[in-house]
Design a protein around this motif. Sequence first.
Motif, PDB file in Angstrom:
ATOM      1  N   ASN A 167     -11.027  70.798  -0.479  1.00 51.01           N
ATOM      2  CA  ASN A 167     -10.992  70.564   0.960  1.00 51.01           C
ATOM      3  C   ASN A 167      -9.606  70.857   1.533  1.00 51.01           C
ATOM      4  O   ASN A 167      -9.462  71.381   2.636  1.00 51.01           O
ATOM      5  CB  ASN A 167     -11.391  69.117   1.253  1.00 51.01           C
ATOM      6  CG  ASN A 167     -11.992  68.972   2.633  1.00 51.01           C
ATOM      7  OD1 ASN A 167     -12.724  69.840   3.092  1.00 51.01           O
ATOM      8  ND2 ASN A 167     -11.681  67.875   3.288  1.00 51.01           N
ATOM      9  N   LYS A 168      -8.567  70.524   0.773  1.00 53.69           N
ATOM     10  CA  LYS A 168      -7.187  70.794   1.197  1.00 53.69           C
ATOM     11  C   LYS A 168      -6.969  72.293   1.378  1.00 53.69           C
ATOM     12  O   LYS A 168      -6.393  72.733   2.382  1.00 53.69           O
ATOM     13  CB  LYS A 168      -6.223  70.237   0.155  1.00 53.69           C
ATOM     14  CG  LYS A 168      -4.760  70.551   0.413  1.00 53.69           C
ATOM     15  CD  LYS A 168      -3.908  70.033  -0.739  1.00 53.69           C
ATOM     16  CE  LYS A 168      -2.474  70.532  -0.628  1.00 53.69           C
ATOM     17  NZ  LYS A 168      -1.660  70.158  -1.801  1.00 53.69           N
ATOM     18  N   TYR A 171     -13.155  67.325  -4.984  1.00 51.98           N
ATOM     19  CA  TYR A 171     -13.515  67.596  -3.586  1.00 51.98           C
ATOM     20  C   TYR A 171     -12.269  67.684  -2.721  1.00 51.98           C
ATOM     21  O   TYR A 171     -12.122  68.582  -1.889  1.00 51.98           O
ATOM     22  CB  TYR A 171     -14.441  66.483  -3.084  1.00 51.98           C
ATOM     23  CG  TYR A 171     -14.911  66.656  -1.655  1.00 51.98           C
ATOM     24  CD1 TYR A 171     -16.159  67.224  -1.387  1.00 51.98           C
ATOM     25  CD2 TYR A 171     -14.128  66.245  -0.581  1.00 51.98           C
ATOM     26  CE1 TYR A 171     -16.600  67.380  -0.079  1.00 51.98           C
ATOM     27  CE2 TYR A 171     -14.557  66.399   0.727  1.00 51.98           C
ATOM     28  CZ  TYR A 171     -15.793  66.962   0.968  1.00 51.98           C
ATOM     29  OH  TYR A 171     -16.224  67.122   2.256  1.00 51.98           O
ATOM     30  N   ASP A 172     -11.328  66.743  -2.918  1.00 48.26           N
ATOM     31  CA  ASP A 172     -10.124  66.698  -2.090  1.00 48.26           C
ATOM     32  C   ASP A 172      -9.266  67.945  -2.266  1.00 48.26           C
ATOM     33  O   ASP A 172      -8.698  68.462  -1.291  1.00 48.26           O
ATOM     34  CB  ASP A 172      -9.287  65.456  -2.417  1.00 48.26           C
ATOM     35  CG  ASP A 172      -9.950  64.165  -1.942  1.00 48.26           C
ATOM     36  OD1 ASP A 172     -10.845  64.267  -1.068  1.00 48.26           O
ATOM     37  OD2 ASP A 172      -9.595  63.087  -2.446  1.00 48.26           O
ATOM     38  N   SER A 181     -21.165  74.693   0.141  1.00 43.82           N
ATOM     39  CA  SER A 181     -20.439  73.544   0.671  1.00 43.82           C
ATOM     40  C   SER A 181     -19.304  73.166  -0.271  1.00 43.82           C
ATOM     41  O   SER A 181     -19.307  73.524  -1.457  1.00 43.82           O
ATOM     42  CB  SER A 181     -21.372  72.352   0.846  1.00 43.82           C
ATOM     43  OG  SER A 181     -21.780  71.861  -0.423  1.00 43.82           O
ATOM     44  N   VAL A 182     -18.331  72.419   0.246  1.00 46.50           N
ATOM     45  CA  VAL A 182     -17.221  71.954  -0.582  1.00 46.50           C
ATOM     46  C   VAL A 182     -17.749  71.068  -1.712  1.00 46.50           C
ATOM     47  O   VAL A 182     -17.290  71.153  -2.856  1.00 46.50           O
ATOM     48  CB  VAL A 182     -16.178  71.199   0.273  1.00 46.50           C
ATOM     49  CG1 VAL A 182     -15.119  70.555  -0.607  1.00 46.50           C
ATOM     50  CG2 VAL A 182     -15.522  72.155   1.261  1.00 46.50           C
ATOM     51  N   SER A 207     -17.318  71.854  -5.625  1.00 41.16           N
ATOM     52  CA  SER A 207     -16.650  70.868  -6.473  1.00 41.16           C
ATOM     53  C   SER A 207     -17.487  70.567  -7.704  1.00 41.16           C
ATOM     54  O   SER A 207     -16.979  70.511  -8.828  1.00 41.16           O
ATOM     55  CB  SER A 207     -16.395  69.579  -5.686  1.00 41.16           C
ATOM     56  OG  SER A 207     -15.856  68.580  -6.521  1.00 41.16           O
ATOM     57  N   LYS A 219      -9.245  74.532   1.919  1.00 38.67           N
ATOM     58  CA  LYS A 219     -10.098  75.049   2.988  1.00 38.67           C
ATOM     59  C   LYS A 219      -9.567  74.703   4.378  1.00 38.67           C
ATOM     60  O   LYS A 219      -9.654  75.505   5.301  1.00 38.67           O
ATOM     61  CB  LYS A 219     -11.516  74.487   2.819  1.00 38.67           C
ATOM     62  CG  LYS A 219     -12.512  75.048   3.831  1.00 38.67           C
ATOM     63  CD  LYS A 219     -13.912  74.554   3.568  1.00 38.67           C
ATOM     64  CE  LYS A 219     -14.879  75.163   4.582  1.00 38.67           C
ATOM     65  NZ  LYS A 219     -16.256  74.681   4.393  1.00 38.67           N
ATOM     66  N   ARG A 220      -8.990  73.501   4.521  1.00 43.17           N
ATOM     67  CA  ARG A 220      -8.647  73.008   5.859  1.00 43.17           C
ATOM     68  C   ARG A 220      -7.209  73.250   6.283  1.00 43.17           C
ATOM     69  O   ARG A 220      -6.920  73.306   7.475  1.00 43.17           O
ATOM     70  CB  ARG A 220      -8.953  71.510   5.952  1.00 43.17           C
ATOM     71  CG  ARG A 220     -10.441  71.202   5.867  1.00 43.17           C
ATOM     72  CD  ARG A 220     -10.727  69.738   6.131  1.00 43.17           C
ATOM     73  NE  ARG A 220     -12.161  69.483   6.136  1.00 43.17           N
ATOM     74  CZ  ARG A 220     -12.958  69.666   7.184  1.00 43.17           C
ATOM     75  NH1 ARG A 220     -12.444  70.126   8.315  1.00 43.17           N
ATOM     76  NH2 ARG A 220     -14.242  69.408   7.113  1.00 43.17           N
TER      77      ARG A 220
END
Length: 198
Positions: A27-28, A23-24, A11-12, A16, A30-31
């Motif tokens: 997530n950036k 995390y951000d 998981s992110v 992290s 990944k998304r």
Amino acid sequence: MLSALEASGMSVAELSRRSGVSYDAINKVKRREGASTSAENASAIAAALGFEWDHQEPDAPNPTALVPVYDIDVSAGHGSIVDAEEHISNLAFSKRYLLDMTSARGNQLAAIKVRGDSMTPTIQHEDMVVIDMTKDNLDYDGLFVIRIGEALQIKRIGRGSKRTSVMVIADNSLYPPVDTERTEIDVVGKVIWYGRKV
């Protein structure tokens, strides 16, 4: 890197925690298609996923490889009990220097701190050691990180009194050698490097 993250099933949030990258930021990447992050973040993420980030500036004279550092103390004494391990940082080595020591990479290597005095003068209290976890054959003499029962230790391994045993040896006379059945030993890996504060 994105394909490696997806293949890991991690998981992110877990990535992290392991990499130390926010995390951000993860997530950036990944998304958002085409999103990028800093070389430092990329290297930390790659190490947490168990591979090397090979991006280098075109004229970089010394490409580096990262060895993950875990929040574990291995005992140079009677052994310490470890309940969990946490990836807290990385050690950077010259790729050529690391290749001279081992062909292992990424999560096949680990750096951990030593506590205790049984391996002095070779290994001292609070030295850092790098272990190659692909090397688990006790037929070869050397320094190994081993687990006997629940106790994690660093010791020299030598020939035992019989084929089914090995000698577990400290490097000073405070701790006598112990002839130990191989079946009682769980090999974590062989020590290939150590460093210390001065």
